[in-house]
Design an enzyme around this catalytic site. Structure first.
Site, mmCIF file in Angstrom:
data_model
loop_
_atom_site.group_PDB
_atom_site.id
_atom_site.type_symbol
_atom_site.label_atom_id
_atom_site.label_comp_id
_atom_site.label_asym_id
_atom_site.label_seq_id
_atom_site.Cartn_x
_atom_site.Cartn_y
_atom_site.Cartn_z
ATOM 1 C CE1 TYR A 142 -3.738 2.467 0.494
ATOM 2 C CE2 TYR A 142 -2.361 3.396 2.221
ATOM 3 C CZ TYR A 142 -3.457 3.481 1.378
ATOM 4 O OH TYR A 142 -4.263 4.594 1.425
ATOM 5 C CG ASP A 234 5.995 4.438 0.933
ATOM 6 O OD1 ASP A 234 6.174 5.280 1.832
ATOM 7 O OD2 ASP A 234 4.861 4.042 0.582
ATOM 8 C CE LYS A 263 1.999 6.617 8.228
ATOM 9 N NZ LYS A 263 0.583 6.966 8.442
#
Length: 444
Positions: A142, A234, A263
């Site tokens: 994802y 990522d 984040k």
């Protein structure tokens, strides 16, 4: 516990928000509890119930809910000076300089507003830089809610995994199993001249937590370099959590061409970033021709929160604290599993952790006590998850319908399915870890 307040809020939410939530992972059964406020390493819900929080906003809250005075002051000062300007600010430069100074592969940075926006922009950049269309991702991975990676299927026989995405997007996405070097080589043998990039998390954090086998990332690095493709890490989840200020790429000693962040880089505020070598990142407009822009990109409040969070972490032994507690938690859970559920697997590293309800395997001498590291000498090696499909074969229904509610009733807030990571923050204490381990012992 009483949940009347959360139930009433959910009833209201169902009338005005699809499914009563604004992110699908928050839709727990029979309904989610609604948070009133955070308190250190805890959250308190609408009914006054208090939970040890290991969700930590799905990763951004490295410091916990009570921000240190330096971070609070920076946020409040920026907010008091005006919400945003539509013009550059010094703090954007300072945060970019911090990233470039500490992350091995990063020379230049473009800030955006979310991890999804970062990966969307990174894919576009890779295609624009190489002049190629195909992107290789890991099966079941994802990378945000973007059309190029919301696919299902194997190799080049992929299809969109959600309605609303044209089939043509999936035609350019190739999947391989994480940790399968042979599959990666075969894909490059077949499509090497058309592959713009390989996009992978250094440690899978959105589909269980899966550590790479030794040499896997080195193989991806060699293949991409040999075929003129880019390697994209990522690090939206692992960035500034695994490997400290050098991120996961520093731990593994592999430098990607492009890295996506999110984040923690925003200190709890919406953020994303794309970093890498100058010659690649400069292909973004206005320096280059690959279009990328955003009204809220480099938002001064977010930039200040992120910069002060990272400075505080660098100057106050935050990583030593969170990594030690993470190790204690994983080791303690492993001891419980050895007695009560020897088939299950403890995963994670540094301040990330999870239990995967694997169906086979047993503990023995020399097992990975602090979380699976894909050590071939470990007696669990053949049974611990190597890729997303292995996690899918675990007892995910049992985790969600029995284990998660049992932990919630004991005042421990975990991510509500078996796939997302859980996190330790600087605000957690030894007492929190001890209480959590007692809850694991009871729930398992």
């Amino acid at each position: 516990m009483n949940y009347d307040g959360s139930r009433d809020l959910y009833d209201r939410a169902l009338s005005v928000m699809p499914g009563g939530v604004n992110s699908s992972v928050r839709a727990t059964q029979p309904y989610p509890f609604f948070v009133q406020k955070g308190d250190g390493g805890h959250v308190i819900d609408a009914d006054g119930n208090r939970y040890i929080d290991f969700v930590m906003g799905y990763g951004p809250l490295l410091l916990g809910h009570d921000l240190p005075e330096s971070v609070q002051s920076a946020v409040q000062r920026r907010a008091s000076e005006g919400p945003m300007y539509g013009a550059p600010t010094e703090v954007e430069v300072e945060l970019a300089e911090f990233l470039a100074r500490h992350v091995p592969s990063v020379e230049m940075v473009r800030f955006v507003n979310s991890g999804t926006e970062a990966t969307v922009s990174a894919v576009r950049l890779a295609r624009g830089y190489t002049g190629r269309d195909k992107i290789v991702i890991m099966e079941g991975s994802y990378h945000g809610a973007q059309e190029s990676t919301l696919v299902e299927g194997k190799r080049d026989e992929t299809a969109p995994s959600s309605p609303g995405i044209p089939e043509s997007f999936a035609e350019h996405t190739v999947t391989v199993p994480f940790n399968d070097e042979d599959a990666a080589r075969e894909v490059f043998e077949e499509h090497g001249e058309d592959i713009a990039a390989v996009l992978t998390e250094p440690i899978l954090g959105n589909h269980g937590i899966v550590h790479p086998v030794e040499g896997y990332h080195e193989t991806l690095r060699e293949l991409t370099a040999e075929h003129g493709a880019l390697l994209i890490f990522d690090e939206v989840i692992t960035g500034f959590r695994v490997g400290g200020l050098q991120c996961a790429q520093g731990t593994f000693g592999v430098e990607p061409d492009i890295t996506t962040f999110g984040k923690i880089v925003g200190g709890g505020f919406p953020v994303g970033a794309i970093g890498g070598k100058s010659e690649i990142i400069e292909q973004f407009t206005p320096a280059g021709d690959v279009f990328q822009s955003g009204t809220f990109s480099g938002h001064p409040v977010t930039m200040a929160a992120g910069l002060e969070t990272l400075r505080y972490a660098a100057e106050n032994d935050v990583y030593e604290h969170v990594n030690r507690l993470g190790e204690e938690l994983r080791s303690g859970i492993a001891d419980i599993l050895e007695d009560q559920a020897p088939n299950y697997t403890v995963v994670g590293t540094d301040s990330m952790f999870k239990v995967i309800f694997t169906r086979e395997g047993a503990f023995g001498d020399g097992h990975c006590e602090g979380g699976c590291t894909q050590n071939p000498s470990c007696p669990r090696y053949e049974h611990c998850p190597k890729n997303g499909a292995d996690v899918d074969r675990a007892e995910t229904e049992r985790w969600e319908r029995l284990f998660w509610p049992a932990m919630k009733e004991q005042g421990v807030f975990l991510t509500p399915n078996q796939f997302e990571s859980q996190f330790v923050s600087a605000a957690h204490t030894e007492a929190d870890i001890e209480e959590a381990l007692e809850a694991y012992k009871e729930a398992l």
